[in-house]
Motif scaffolding. Sequence first.
Motif, PDB file in Angstrom:
ATOM      1  N   ILE A 217       0.870  -1.163   0.000  1.00 29.21           N
ATOM      2  CA  ILE A 217       0.000   0.000   0.000  1.00 29.21           C
ATOM      3  C   ILE A 217       0.907   1.212   0.000  1.00 29.21           C
ATOM      4  CG2 ILE A 217      -1.409   1.393   1.569  1.00 29.21           C
ATOM      5  CD1 ILE A 217      -3.120  -0.969   2.098  1.00 29.21           C
ATOM      6  N   THR A 218       0.654   2.126  -0.883  1.00 31.28           N
ATOM      7  CA  THR A 218       1.440   3.361  -0.871  1.00 31.28           C
ATOM      8  C   THR A 218       0.693   4.365  -0.012  1.00 31.28           C
ATOM      9  OG1 THR A 218       1.752   2.822  -3.189  1.00 31.28           O
ATOM     10  CG2 THR A 218       2.763   4.865  -2.398  1.00 31.28           C
ATOM     11  N   LEU A 219       1.385   4.887   0.965  1.00 36.03           N
ATOM     12  CA  LEU A 219       0.727   5.855   1.836  1.00 36.03           C
ATOM     13  C   LEU A 219       0.306   7.080   1.023  1.00 36.03           C
ATOM     14  CD1 LEU A 219       2.998   5.830   5.049  1.00 36.03           C
ATOM     15  CD2 LEU A 219       0.948   4.480   4.563  1.00 36.03           C
ATOM     16  N   LYS A 252      -4.975   5.140   9.786  1.00 38.77           N
ATOM     17  CA  LYS A 252      -4.053   5.262  10.921  1.00 38.77           C
ATOM     18  C   LYS A 252      -3.195   4.003  11.051  1.00 38.77           C
ATOM     19  CE  LYS A 252      -7.434   6.099  13.848  1.00 38.77           C
ATOM     20  NZ  LYS A 252      -8.541   6.294  12.884  1.00 38.77           N
ATOM     21  N   THR A 253      -3.846   2.846  10.912  1.00 38.42           N
ATOM     22  CA  THR A 253      -3.128   1.590  11.100  1.00 38.42           C
ATOM     23  C   THR A 253      -1.969   1.461  10.106  1.00 38.42           C
ATOM     24  OG1 THR A 253      -5.200   0.664  11.862  1.00 38.42           O
ATOM     25  CG2 THR A 253      -3.446  -0.896  11.368  1.00 38.42           C
ATOM     26  N   ARG A 286      -3.938  -8.916   9.782  1.00 40.16           N
ATOM     27  CA  ARG A 286      -3.306  -7.811   9.062  1.00 40.16           C
ATOM     28  C   ARG A 286      -1.867  -7.608   9.543  1.00 40.16           C
ATOM     29  NH1 ARG A 286      -6.313  -2.062   8.967  1.00 40.16           N
ATOM     30  NH2 ARG A 286      -4.803  -0.911   7.710  1.00 40.16           N
ATOM     31  N   GLY A 404      -8.345   5.131   0.616  1.00 39.41           N
ATOM     32  CA  GLY A 404      -9.050   4.307  -0.346  1.00 39.41           C
ATOM     33  C   GLY A 404     -10.245   5.028  -0.947  1.00 39.41           C
TER      34      GLY A 404
HETATM   35  P1  ADP Z   1      -7.882   3.305  10.482  1.00 31.11           P
HETATM   36  O1  ADP Z   1      -6.864   2.550  11.255  1.00 31.11           O
HETATM   37  O2  ADP Z   1      -7.679   4.792  10.530  1.00 31.11           O
HETATM   38  O3  ADP Z   1      -9.306   2.925  10.767  1.00 31.11           O
HETATM   39  P2  ADP Z   1      -6.928   1.688   8.297  1.00 31.11           P
HETATM   40  O4  ADP Z   1      -5.459   1.832   8.332  1.00 31.11           O
HETATM   41  O5  ADP Z   1      -7.525   0.456   8.858  1.00 31.11           O
HETATM   42  O6  ADP Z   1      -7.642   2.962   8.940  1.00 31.11           O
HETATM   43  O7  ADP Z   1      -7.394   1.857   6.783  1.00 31.11           O
HETATM   44  C1  ADP Z   1      -8.738   1.706   6.377  1.00 31.11           C
HETATM   45  C2  ADP Z   1      -8.763   0.956   5.047  1.00 31.11           C
HETATM   46  O8  ADP Z   1      -8.120   1.727   4.042  1.00 31.11           O
HETATM   47  C3  ADP Z   1      -8.040  -0.351   5.113  1.00 31.11           C
HETATM   48  O9  ADP Z   1      -8.747  -1.297   4.360  1.00 31.11           O
HETATM   49  C4  ADP Z   1      -6.685  -0.050   4.493  1.00 31.11           C
HETATM   50  O10 ADP Z   1      -6.107  -1.194   3.880  1.00 31.11           O
HETATM   51  C5  ADP Z   1      -7.027   1.010   3.475  1.00 31.11           C
HETATM   52  N1  ADP Z   1      -5.929   1.946   3.278  1.00 31.11           N
HETATM   53  C6  ADP Z   1      -5.233   2.600   4.228  1.00 31.11           C
HETATM   54  N2  ADP Z   1      -4.313   3.395   3.682  1.00 31.11           N
HETATM   55  C7  ADP Z   1      -4.403   3.249   2.352  1.00 31.11           C
HETATM   56  C8  ADP Z   1      -3.701   3.803   1.225  1.00 31.11           C
HETATM   57  N3  ADP Z   1      -2.718   4.706   1.378  1.00 31.11           N
HETATM   58  N4  ADP Z   1      -4.074   3.402  -0.006  1.00 31.11           N
HETATM   59  C9  ADP Z   1      -5.067   2.509  -0.168  1.00 31.11           C
HETATM   60  N5  ADP Z   1      -5.754   1.948   0.826  1.00 31.11           N
HETATM   61  C10 ADP Z   1      -5.435   2.299   2.079  1.00 31.11           C
END
Ligand code: ADP
Length: 753
Positions: A217-219, A252-253, A286, A404
């Motif tokens: 995943i690219t931030l 955030k994760t 994950r 996303g």
């Molecule tokens: P949070 O922890 O803030 O609730 P997550 O990190 O779980 O958010 O991300 C929510 C969803 O978006 C997940 O399915 C994750 O894989 C996806 N996601 C997060 N960052 C990206 C990104 N940079 N590009 C594409 N998908 C992403």
Amino acid sequence: MSVLNKDLYADIIIDISIESLDKTFQYRIPDSLKDRVVAGTKVNIPFGKGDRRITGYVVSISERPKIDISKIKDIDSVCEKQIGIDDRMISLAFWMREQFGSTANEALKCVIPVKKIIKNKVERQILPLVDVLRLQEELKKAEKRHATAKKRLLEELIEEYDQGLRYELVTQKLNIAVTTINALVKDGVIKVESKTSYRSSLGKAIDRKEEKSRTEITLNDEQKTISDSIISDYKAGRRDKYLIHGITGSGKTEVYMSVIDEVIASGKSVIMLIPEISLTYQTVKRFYKRFGDSISVINSRLSAGERYDQYLRAKNGETRIVIGPRSAVFTPFDNLGLIIIDEEHEGSYKSEQSPKYSTRDVAFRRAETEGASVILGSATPSLESYSAAKAGRIKLFELTKRAGGAELPCVHIVDLRDELKARNMSIFSRKLKALMIDRLSKNEQIMLFINRRGLSGFVNCRSCGYVVKCPHCDVSLNLHNNGKLICHYCGYEQPAVTTCPSCGSPYIKSFGTGTQKVEEMINKTFPGARVLRMDADTTRNKDSYDEILSKFSNHEADILVGTQMIVKGHDFHKVTLVGILLADMSLYTSDYRSAEVTYELLSQAAGRAGRGEAKGDVVIQTYNPEHYAITTSAVHDYKGFYDEEISFRKLMNYPPSWNMLKIMVACGDEGALLRETDRVKADIDKEISLLGEEGIKVFGPSPANIYKLNDVYRMIFYIKSSDYRKLVILKDELGERQGVEKAVSLQFDFNPI
Ligand code: ADP
Ligand code: ZN
Ligand code: ZN
């Protein structure tokens, strides 16, 4: 020797990791060490018959010998050795005792998990040290001497020369005594080898064969800015505290994981705290996919043995990342680099047991003393953290978009008073019902959420929404069994009302709808819809929680009904409608945090809708459509909420503006309790006059929320102060007091939840 020179005695714990933690041994403190030995000091002491030299920790010091003085030995010396992880955890325990109030043993038990009788599964093998010829010689010797046991063992060993023999097989099945084995060991013929097989913590949920695979995943820009900033601090040796305020699903994760990568690459270890309820299969998987076997997971479903294994693995450096709920903050990493607290606002980060510690404060403390950074993350930060960030004590970052690209749901507020006027007596408002019909017809999923927090008897009017409140504290009054309405903060009481003081309606009562009732109503109103229910009843079984979630995730049901359990962190892409049946339940608990809790629950619940492609809707049903917790959560406006809420806290001197100490006085004998409570009150007043009355206020005594629990009666004081140290001093003084009524106990809780 001078009789006037009073001897001091130290209670010492000799092994902190075994079950008999409660047992201490008393030693005399020699005069030469009197200045150096305090609670928490590690000392060398003679122990047992041969006066073996061992180390122990001083738990407390007194002037009273507990046994015959002639039998009390002297402490040898204070340990000068380099500080190890155990010492650091022990000094943490003593810090906790001071900060949060508890006994030394309670604090120690909290930081060091107790080794239960269940041992590690140790696999012992008996292996030959000599060649087969020599074994055959030994066999002949044994035959000659009619040493039948030895003979049997050697025969078996010759047969299984390559693999060796399992120790248990030898001692149990072959019935060979340990002395026989030891004799052969002594002669250099065989050796016994132990291999510890750790119990895995990942459970059957994770298929261990599944390859560790990194779905790249690219931030996005927001994520990258945060991640880069924290990492560059880290690389420059700056350890700091960070708060990532990001709406649910903002990624955030992903940010945590990219910082974790950096920290473990630098050779340090990471503690990742996640509330138990969010520690689902999805989450663990994950992390497992990204970090493989360097993670270990701690949860309350682990057995004591499994938990202890995780503890050892961390201590021995076999794990680099520990994921778990609040107790994982005590993971004994020797090289801690980072602590992450996800969903930092969660109430479960406050311990319910003495010491009633705040995990955030413990994490800050560990980070400061061990040179680690702390990242807090939340969609709805606690007032404590957000105000600390605004004051510059924590670095604040914001994630404003859903990663996303999913859109935030559209939130509809439904005024239940209008439903009553329109003669709709159902628990589903017209708006919610219409949307449910729509989603069911499109084969999309629905979550219905009953806010059961604080179903503790606030009384409201169904016609106008009026809530009966305390005239002094601005919290709701609670209906007690005796028919009285009582304020839990100041003890104010009044008779229950039968008609609404505001509009005269007779529809004024305490509220309650269960999940089961809702399930019945769905079956009646939407026959054919497949319903799953998740609450304390349906999740009693060990795995049922994950089962229900995965069923819903596989679209084996159309509607999931549940308590706040269902709103945390789950990512269901087909959910396009979330209904909150009565948002007000948590709004009028007799708790100064009720608006904060409500804002959190509503935001989290709303965050469940529209995580996939289709845009989601959220329906909030309420009697208080104009309450700021509801209006601000509907438009996802945390800052708007924060501004309103912090001014309320300041006005009322509630945390985080001031600090609050809750003192519970408890006793099985009600008369004794009430007499002693009066004395405690007098002691509090006296102490406060010594401390200075400036910036300190006493409320109570008043009966506890549940006055009688397990045949114990409880009275409560609340002390508010602008100065945390004053509360600590007050706690220490009261903790030392010798009550007149011996059976009465005092318990302390700082900034209670
Ligand atoms: P949070 O922890 O803030 O609730 P997550 O990190 O779980 O958010 O991300 C929510 C969803 O978006 C997940 O399915 C994750 O894989 C996806 N996601 C997060 N960052 C990206 C990104 N940079 N590009 C594409 N998908 C992403
Ligand atoms: Zn009314
Ligand atoms: Zn009151």
